[in-house]
Design an enzyme around this catalytic site. Sequence first.
Site, PDB file in Angstrom:
ATOM      1  N   ASN A   1     -71.572  45.828   8.225  1.00 23.62           N
ATOM      2  CA  ASN A   1     -72.180  46.731   7.246  1.00 23.62           C
ATOM      3  C   ASN A   1     -71.380  46.848   5.954  1.00 23.62           C
ATOM      4  OD1 ASN A   1     -74.253  47.238   9.021  1.00 23.62           O
ATOM      5  ND2 ASN A   1     -73.296  49.052   9.891  1.00 23.62           N
TER       6      ASN A   1
ATOM      7  N   ASP B   1     -72.027  54.322  11.689  1.00 27.46           N
ATOM      8  CA  ASP B   1     -72.021  52.970  12.259  1.00 27.46           C
ATOM      9  C   ASP B   1     -71.272  52.013  11.332  1.00 27.46           C
ATOM     10  OD1 ASP B   1     -72.525  51.049  14.197  1.00 27.46           O
ATOM     11  OD2 ASP B   1     -74.462  50.489  13.354  1.00 27.46           O
TER      12      ASP B   1
ATOM     13  N   LYS C   1     -68.871  49.257  10.331  1.00 30.51           N
ATOM     14  CA  LYS C   1     -68.320  48.073  10.999  1.00 30.51           C
ATOM     15  C   LYS C   1     -68.398  46.920  10.009  1.00 30.51           C
ATOM     16  CE  LYS C   1     -72.863  47.267  13.147  1.00 30.51           C
ATOM     17  NZ  LYS C   1     -73.595  47.185  14.427  1.00 30.51           N
TER      18      LYS C   1
END
Length: 200
Positions: free
Chosen positions: A25, A20, A22
Amino acid sequence: GAQIAKALGAAHAAGVIHRDLKPDNIMLTTRLGDPDYVKVLDFGLAKMLAEGASSVKTAYGVLLGTPQYMSPEACESKRDVDHRTDIYALGVLLFQMMTGVLPFDGESMGEVLVKQVTTLPPAPRGLNPRIPPSVEQVLLRCLAKPPDGRFQTMAALRDALLDPEAYLRGSPPIAPARSVSPGEAKLDVKTVLMPGAAAA
């Protein structure tokens, strides 16, 4: 970008795939006088590799991640998604950093998923002519649709980011490939978004 690759390379070496990646993050902090020290956060979707396994087993129809940053194999909800999904996601992130836009976006989740699987990314230098040709090649390598066409490790990607000219000298330029048609992609958006819908 090289710092992100190094952090994810350490995670991969420990058997962890982020899945995940992106902008939300990726955080910058000050460390040892460096105001742009990168920290990669939120491994909530990370999968631990079984000892000796080479890929992550995910149930068919389970969608994990943020569509704009997901690899084609993750968008297709394939059972075997390995560390190269993070290489693709980092390619999307770098593309966005250098051009100001996402390579694949749309008005719905389904539209984005189909584009990730079937559409080639726009030429980064067409959006930002200041990107050196060697860096463009690094981005396109990250965004290759088949995992085998990408950098195979984060260490290799990091090396290419630190010296893109050397990377280009040692790697032939990526030739444009034809887009995959929606029929060939075998992507059933209904099945991905609603796993029980196909049987209904």
